[in-house]
Motif scaffolding. Structure first.
Motif, PDB file in Angstrom:
ATOM      1  N   ARG A   2      15.110 -10.073  84.134  1.00  0.00           N
ATOM      2  CA  ARG A   2      13.849  -9.444  83.757  1.00  0.00           C
ATOM      3  C   ARG A   2      12.771  -9.634  84.815  1.00  0.00           C
ATOM      4  N   PRO A  14      13.473  -2.720  86.014  1.00  0.00           N
ATOM      5  CA  PRO A  14      14.700  -2.158  85.422  1.00  0.00           C
ATOM      6  C   PRO A  14      15.097  -0.850  86.094  1.00  0.00           C
ATOM      7  N   ALA A  73      18.307   2.087  85.588  1.00  0.00           N
ATOM      8  CA  ALA A  73      19.478   2.502  84.816  1.00  0.00           C
ATOM      9  C   ALA A  73      20.434   3.268  85.705  1.00  0.00           C
TER      10      ALA A  73
END
Length: 253
Positions: free
Chosen positions: A19, A23, A25
């Motif tokens: 974290r 982020p 994807a």
């Protein structure tokens, strides 16, 4: 800090917090090409959810992190979003990666696109988050109708497909297990978008070592003009074509 022992690395991994990083994807998109009625088609789905609700897109979706590799994800998404649970004789290869920060409005999404060649397949049945799925003729498709950066991905895929036919035997992936040379020529003409001289093409493909192997069979009938029955062939053991079958120059030379 340098890591000098297995225990050091285990401690480091235990304290690692993903974290702390932005982020990102990963998705897969599939450019599935086939010939239908002698015309090159691409498989597209109508998006059933935002973003780009209702627009056409390549079949694709998010990688199941920690559970599958990219090729498995591409095959799964192709099946899920089309209802084609069985994909016989489909050639699937990785095309490229697309990671512009703004290519997806949800977040930074990196897509690993794949290219698929397949023989004539039945009409797909949309599944997963697709509202519809259909084969679309490539030469009449409006690139502006595609969602995300899929127009660019499709253009890159067509360039790859056209080049592949020059130096590999993958043209046969659009055909059944055995075929005639005129049927093979029709593949080249459809993918390249150029007419080819029948006699020259026949001579060239038979001169490439390991490209074609005669089956000993012929078509039941000759040509409509009363020509002889055509011989049928299968792929030989060549993985690359040497000499290559070069695409005609734009000026026809």
């Amino acid at each position: 800090m340098s890591l000098s022992a297995p225990g050091d690395e285990q401690d480091w991994l235990a304290a690692y917090d993903p974290r702390e990083y932005p982020p990102v994807a990963v998705t897969v998109d599939v450019v599935a090409l086939t010939l239908r009625h002698g015309t090159l088609h691409v498989l597209l789905v109508e998006r059933g959810t935002p973003p780009h609700l209702g627009r056409l897109a390549l079949p694709g979706g998010f990688l199941r992190a920690g559970r599958e590799d990219l090729a498995t994800a591409a095959a799964r998404e192709l099946a899920e979003e089309t209802g084609l649970t069985e994909l016989p004789r489909v050639h699937l290869e990785q095309l490229g990666s697309y990671g512009a920060p703004d290519r997806d409005p949800r977040m930074h999404v990196v897509s690993v696109a794949h290219l698929a060649f397949a023989p004539d397949l039945p009409d797909p049945q949309a599944g997963s988050d697709a509202a519809a799925a259909a084969w679309h003729p490539v030469d009449t498709l409006d690139p502006a109708a595609l969602a995300f950066d899929h127009a660019r991905i499709l253009a890159d895929a067509l360039d790859r497909a056209r080049a592949k036919l020059e130096y590999t035997p993958l043209a046969a992936a659009f055909l059944g297990p055995d075929f005639t040379i005129p049927e093979l020529r029709a593949v080249y003409e459809s993918v390249w978008g150029d007419p080819l001289h029948p006699g020259n093409f026949h001579r060239k493909v038979l001169s490439v070592p390991g490209f074609l192997r005669p089956t000993g069979d012929t078509t039941p009938h000759g040509s409509p003009r009363g020509g002889p029955r055509a011989r049928r062939y299968r792929l030989g053991d060549a993985t690359r074509l040497h000499p290559p079958l070069l695409r005609p120059a734009p000026d026809g030379g």
